[in-house]
Design an enzyme around this catalytic site. Structure first.
Site, short mmCIF file in Angstrom:
data_model
loop_
_atom_site.label_atom_id
_atom_site.label_comp_id
_atom_site.label_asym_id
_atom_site.label_seq_id
_atom_site.Cartn_x
_atom_site.Cartn_y
_atom_site.Cartn_z
N SER A 44 -14.28 1.30 -8.04
CA SER A 44 -15.35 1.31 -9.03
C SER A 44 -14.93 2.18 -10.22
O SER A 44 -15.34 1.93 -11.35
CB SER A 44 -16.64 1.84 -8.41
N ASP A 78 -4.96 0.09 -9.93
CA ASP A 78 -6.39 -0.20 -10.07
C ASP A 78 -6.74 -0.70 -11.47
O ASP A 78 -7.45 -1.69 -11.64
CB ASP A 78 -7.22 1.05 -9.74
N ASP A 110 2.85 2.09 -4.84
CA ASP A 110 2.74 2.03 -6.31
C ASP A 110 3.44 3.23 -6.95
O ASP A 110 4.00 3.11 -8.03
CB ASP A 110 1.27 1.91 -6.78
N GLY A 162 -16.90 4.63 -4.18
CA GLY A 162 -16.10 5.37 -3.20
C GLY A 162 -15.73 4.57 -1.96
O GLY A 162 -15.35 5.15 -0.95
N GLU A 196 0.83 -1.21 0.00
CA GLU A 196 0.00 0.00 0.00
C GLU A 196 0.87 1.25 0.00
O GLU A 196 1.87 1.33 0.72
CB GLU A 196 -0.90 -0.02 1.25
#
Ligand code: ADP
Ligand code: MG
Length: 402
Positions: A144, A189, A52, A139, A49
């Site tokens: 999404s 993502d 990236d 969110g 986390e």
């Protein structure tokens, strides 16, 4: 609204239901069957986390929550977009004009994708009507936004009868998010939504931009996602601030890339940086290491080790990187407290932090009990009702048969 425990059998009633509803919506709005169905999953990050953007590794999986799009050519130069989640905000996008962000805002993610195709020489795109349906909470840190971008890009491929290289597709979608939604995101993502694989995590090397599937086939272990239902406002500024601090640290260390930095390198310049920057750097170095170790442990089925690394990751994000919050800590601590005897193998915050979701690995036979306990204890402690569901690793974006 949705089934809460995702059974690990091969059939997928949650997805089948979503697709059925999509076809019903399309038929109702357009009075015909669609020409194309495009699908892209949301994702959850197991570990890795806030690294990236530091040339690190991330280890997400696609989850059984999707954006699905049905589309048919309409012979015009317009795209008519209807999202079932925002039915009072339909969008018409002119395809023979340059794309710019506009209203409604949600359509910017798709305008950005059109712009990406234009950038690759596909202009103008043929007109079409599309209905967008989804079962991803917006969110909640499950991306999404990447799912809608990647589903839209997959739909455009279908309309054009082409397939672009998957890596370029993911990068096109990342560009859409950065340029049209104004989110300075890394590659995780969109890569996760493109490269996700059934019963696998995806180890993404954020320096080489390569994705490698890591088998996670043990059906006796399930993923539980717990949305804390809080989203603290400071997240945008804090994100920019953390990025800046990692840049400062790297320049003091004097290396090109975080991948070349060890704890010894950091400790050698400890006196030259303030204590906060030192802790930020320590998170980056240890998290890059943990993520690589975790990928190996997952592939060897050493779930106990994975659980320990998840806990270490959470503590590092909480104490060194300072991107957790009391609700995330509460949710994770409840899971830790249920512990191995109660069926919990590991738990940590996932995503950017300051709210959003946690990921917990749970023995499949104990999933219902663990979820019930997390739900009631979290609500008791915080007064907030969480959204908790179990899920599994699914395939990435594709076109589907009707
Ligand atoms: P996350 O990616 O964590 O869910 P974001 O704020 O990055 O949160 O993205 C959420 C935004 O993406 C929504 O506010 C909306 O604009 C857009 N979006 C995602 N899915 C849909 C959908 N099914 N229909 C319309 N807009 C969507
Ligand atoms: Mg997003």
């Amino acid at each position: 609204m949705y089934q809460q425990h995702d059974t690990m059998s091969d059939d997928n009633p949650i997805f089948d239901q979503l697709k059925k509803e999509l076809l019903e919506h399309f038929e109702k709005i357009h009075g015909m069957e669609p020409f194309i169905i495009a699908v892209a999953p949301a994702r959850v990050n197991l570990i890795g986390e806030h690294i990236d953007y530091c040339d690190g590794f991330v280890l997400p999986a696609g989850i059984n929550r999707h954006v699905v799009i049905a589309a048919a050519p309409n012979g015009t130069s317009e795209a008519n977009l209807h999202s079932t989640m925002l039915p009072d905000q339909p969008a018409t996008v002119m395809l023979d004009e340059p794309q710019t962000p506009g209203q409604p805002k949600w359509a910017d993610y798709i305008r950005g994708v059109f712009d990406g195709f234009c950038d690759k020489g596909f202009w103008p795109l043929p007109g079409f009507d599309a209905v967008i349906h989804a079962n991803i909470p917006l969110g909640a840190g499950l991306s999404s936004s990447a799912a809608i971008e990647v589903a839209a890009a997959t739909m455009v491929e279908g309309l054009l009868g082409i397939e672009i290289n998957p890596k370029n597709k993911a990068l096109l979608c990342q560009r859409a998010e950065r340029k049209f939604a104004g989110v300075p995101c890394g590659i995780m993502d969109q890569f996760a939504s493109v490269f996700a694989k059934n019963d696998h995590f995806v180890l993404i090397d954020c320096r080489s931009e390569e994705a490698q599937p890591i088998p996670f086939t043990d059906k006796s272990i399930s993923m539980v996602i717990a949305d804390t239902n809080v989203h603290h406002e400071l997240s945008d500024g804090a994100y920019a601030n953390r990025r800046k601090q990692t840049e400062i640290a790297l320049s003091i260390i004097g290396k090109e890339s975080w991948r070349e930095v060890t704890m010894d390198d950091l400790d050698a310049v400890k006196e030259e940086m303030n204590e906060v920057v030192y802790r930020r750097a320590r998170h980056v170095i240890t998290e890059i290491d943990r993520t690589q170790q975790a990928a190996i442990a997952v592939s060897q089925g050493k779930t106990g080790e994975v659980g320990e690394m998840m806990a270490a990751s959470h503590r590092s994000l909480r104490d060194d990187f300072e991107v957790s919050c009391k609700e995330l800590d509460a949710m994770v601590e409840i899971a830790w407290d249920i512990g191995i005897d109660g069926g919990v193998l590991g738990s940590r915050m996932t995503g950017g932090g300051f709210g959003g979701s946690t990921i917990t690995l749970v023995r499949t036979e104990k999933v219902e009990e663990v979820m019930a306990e997390m739900r009631s204890r979290y609500q008791e402690q915080t007064g907030i009702k969480p959204q908790i569901f179990s899920t599994r690793a699914v395939d990435g974006a594709r076109q589907e048969e009707r």
